[in-house]
Scaffold this motif. Structure first.
Motif, mmCIF file in Angstrom:
data_model
loop_
_atom_site.group_PDB
_atom_site.id
_atom_site.type_symbol
_atom_site.label_atom_id
_atom_site.label_comp_id
_atom_site.label_asym_id
_atom_site.label_seq_id
_atom_site.Cartn_x
_atom_site.Cartn_y
_atom_site.Cartn_z
ATOM 1 N N LEU A 465 70.241 11.276 30.422
ATOM 2 C CA LEU A 465 70.251 12.332 31.428
ATOM 3 C C LEU A 465 70.554 11.694 32.777
ATOM 4 N N ARG A 466 71.120 12.488 33.681
ATOM 5 C CA ARG A 466 71.433 11.968 35.010
ATOM 6 C C ARG A 466 70.918 12.926 36.075
ATOM 7 N N LEU A 467 70.593 12.367 37.250
ATOM 8 C CA LEU A 467 70.033 13.170 38.343
ATOM 9 C C LEU A 467 70.392 12.485 39.657
ATOM 10 N N ASN A 470 74.569 14.768 44.317
ATOM 11 C CA ASN A 470 75.855 15.467 44.275
ATOM 12 C C ASN A 470 75.910 16.547 43.197
ATOM 13 N N MET A 471 74.861 16.706 42.426
ATOM 14 C CA MET A 471 74.831 17.724 41.381
ATOM 15 C C MET A 471 74.413 19.063 41.975
ATOM 16 N N GLU A 472 74.820 20.135 41.301
ATOM 17 C CA GLU A 472 74.399 21.467 41.715
ATOM 18 C C GLU A 472 72.899 21.636 41.470
ATOM 19 N N GLN A 473 72.288 22.483 42.289
ATOM 20 C CA GLN A 473 70.840 22.638 42.198
ATOM 21 C C GLN A 473 70.407 23.188 40.845
ATOM 22 N N GLU A 474 71.170 24.092 40.279
ATOM 23 C CA GLU A 474 70.813 24.648 38.973
ATOM 24 C C GLU A 474 70.832 23.574 37.896
ATOM 25 N N GLU A 475 71.841 22.697 37.947
ATOM 26 C CA GLU A 475 71.919 21.614 36.964
ATOM 27 C C GLU A 475 70.799 20.606 37.180
ATOM 28 N N ARG A 476 70.471 20.308 38.423
ATOM 29 C CA ARG A 476 69.376 19.385 38.704
ATOM 30 C C ARG A 476 68.047 19.929 38.207
ATOM 31 N N THR A 477 67.838 21.213 38.391
ATOM 32 C CA THR A 477 66.594 21.821 37.919
ATOM 33 C C THR A 477 66.482 21.741 36.401
ATOM 34 N N THR A 478 67.590 21.997 35.712
ATOM 35 C CA THR A 478 67.594 21.934 34.243
ATOM 36 C C THR A 478 67.285 20.519 33.755
ATOM 37 N N VAL A 479 67.921 19.527 34.368
ATOM 38 C CA VAL A 479 67.682 18.136 33.973
ATOM 39 C C VAL A 479 66.239 17.730 34.261
ATOM 40 N N LEU A 491 66.623 8.478 31.816
ATOM 41 C CA LEU A 491 67.071 9.182 33.014
ATOM 42 C C LEU A 491 67.709 8.181 33.963
ATOM 43 N N LEU A 492 68.991 8.392 34.265
ATOM 44 C CA LEU A 492 69.714 7.591 35.245
ATOM 45 C C LEU A 492 69.745 8.378 36.549
#
Length: 502
Positions: A465-467, A470-479, A491-492
């Protein structure tokens, strides 16, 4: 064939067919100069035009011309072709037999990845003592005199029966209405240490809280992920008290929807400092006239991320509307900035530090070892506390070996130990993306389903998984939620975008 064509082309340039003037000049370079000395007349334009217009064929041969018979040309081509085929066949075969009977092996160029590595210098680091805090105690939540529904929610929903050390020391003081400065390690239960008193005091108010009243409690956190985690904890505690409405404000969400929620009313407001300052300056229907609680969580991280000016703006906005409130400041470390912030925001606080007794014991052991001559430093050691189950690994390797060393470490951990949750920190978002896609292609690209009766391979147990920012907030929340709820995974991430509690 490419080698043959190249060799044949070079030979054909040296040899020209009969009737060519270039052959004469190449074989006998002095002919043209001798002809010029004799005064041989040049062709006139008319003669040249007449010769170009004629279609009889090539000009007549000159006397001094030298030509090779066609048979010799064929022999040269056959000899050259045989030599090139021999060269090609010798490249294919690993060994070539010479006339002396000895076997010559071709030169094989090997990679210098594991050769010619520089020596790793010895790094002299300051003496640091690792403090082990006693996290859990035998005391139960029943001893605090909480609401029965709240105690039932803690045991059934959160599945906790006994308090941690920081909860045991801080919750009674907070229920008395005192300002508290809490210093404890990450993962020791600081979130519940202030969430339980807030919920207990708000549900016990004589006049029932209305949603339109606005915020009664304000919680400031440094990152979006920690805001979501704190919001989830408070939401679980408020299940029996559905008239108290929690809410969260953070970057990455639509400002219009946040304004609509503020207009309807939020009783427990959880926010990041930058987003709250934005609403203070642009949203008219946000007010703090009924604020009874101000909690600054992870104060050291808030100051490290550069939110000191935003905290000043928030404190000025709250002080202008409401002065009588209860303040709580929580931090994993007690830095100079945290001390200064505590002086500004707290009034006659109670200082709670779970690691004080352990710290004193560690200092005594350190001084005894220094007096015995085992240590050669005169400075007092710096102390820090880490969770007991957290393992940190540091390896000094040359730059070109970082990739293979990290890959081998991850494979070794996932092969010999099950249910591993690993976090790898990187310095930039680009490095996170590079390693994430590279490991997906290399470490997971050749993984196949194990046959019947065989144990699954390490690659089949890998879960990357990555966090990063630069990621969208929705994708960050899911991760964030996926890694928090899973029992294994790698987790990277970047350091600034991760704030997790165990």
């Amino acid at each position: 064939m490419a080698a043959e064509e190249g060799l044949l082309l070079n030979i054909s340039e040296d040899w020209t067919p009969p009737g060519s003037g270039q052959a004469e000049r190449k074989k006998f370079p002095g002919c043209s100069r001798a002809r010029q000395r004799r005064g041989t007349p040049k062709q006139t334009k008319g003669t040249k035009r007449k010769f170009q217009g004629a279609s009889e064929g090539p000009p007549p041969k000159q006397k001094n011309e030298i030509s090779l018979p066609p048979a010799n040309v064929k022999e040269i081509e056959r000899n050259v072709r045989g030599k090139t085929e021999g060269l090609i066949s010798s490249k294919k075969n690993p060994a070539v037999n010479t006339n002396d009977g000895q076997v010559e092996r071709p030169f094989i160029k090997t990679s210098s990845l594991f050769k010619n590595n520089p020596e790793i210098p010895e790094i002299h680091r300051a003496m640091v003592k690792q403090i082990r805090e006693k996290v859990f105690t035998s005391d139960s939540f029943h001893e605090l005199g909480l609401h029965p529904h709240l105690i039932s929610t803690i045991s059934t929903v959160l599945k906790m029966s006994s308090m941690t050390s920081v909860q045991k020391q801080s919750i009674p003081s907070l229920l008395e209405g005192r300002d508290v400065l809490v210093r404890s390690q990450t993962g020791s239960g600081k979130t519940l240490a202030y969430c339980i008193p807030v919920v207990q005091s708000l549900q016990a108010m004589k006049s029932r809280i209305q949603r339109s009243d606005g915020p009664y409690a304000l919680v400031l956190v440094p990152t979006r992920e920690l805001a979501l985690q704190s919001f989830d904890t408070i939401q679980k505690l408020l299940k029996p008290f559905n008239w108290i409405v929690p809410g969260v404000l953070m970057g990455g969400e639509k400002r219009k929807s946040e304004k609509a929620r503020l207009r309807k009313g939020i009783n427990i407001l959880i926010s990041t400092p930058g987003r709250l300052v934005d609403h203070i300056k642009s949203t008219k229907n946000i007010h703090f006239s009924r604020i009874q609680w101000l909690i600054i969580d992870e104060a050291d991280r808030i100051l490290d991320l550069g939110f000191e000016k935003d905290i000043t703006v928030i404190l000025n906005a709250i002080n202008s509307q409401c002065e009588n409130r209860q303040n709580v400041l929580l931090s994993a470390t007690l830095t100079e900035g945290v001390t200064r912030l505590a002086d500004i925001s707290l009034h006659n606080p109670i200082s709670i530090s779970v690691s004080d007794e352990t710290c004193e014991q560690a200092i005594k052991v350190f001084k005894a070892a220094r007096e015995a001559g085992h240590l050669h430093t005169s400075a007092e050691p710096d102390g820090f506390a880490v969770p007991e189950k957290l393992q940190q690994h540091v390896t000094l390797v040359p730059s070109k070996l970082k990739l293979v060393t990290l890959a081998a470490f991850l494979l070794g951990r996932c092969e010999f130990e099950k249910k591993q949750k690993l976090i790898v920190f990187f310095s930039s978002c680009e490095l996170v993306e590079f390693y994430y896609h590279l490991f997906l292609q290399t470490l997971l690209g050749n993984s196949k389903a194990p046959a019947s009766g065989q144990s699954p391979s390490a690659s089949s147990r890998l879960k990357f998984l990555r966090l990063h920012g630069n990621m969208e907030q929705e994708e960050r929340t899911t991760v964030f939620q996926e890694f928090s709820q899973s029992k294994s995974g790698i987790l990277l991430c970047t350091m600034m975008k991760l704030s997790l509690r165990g």
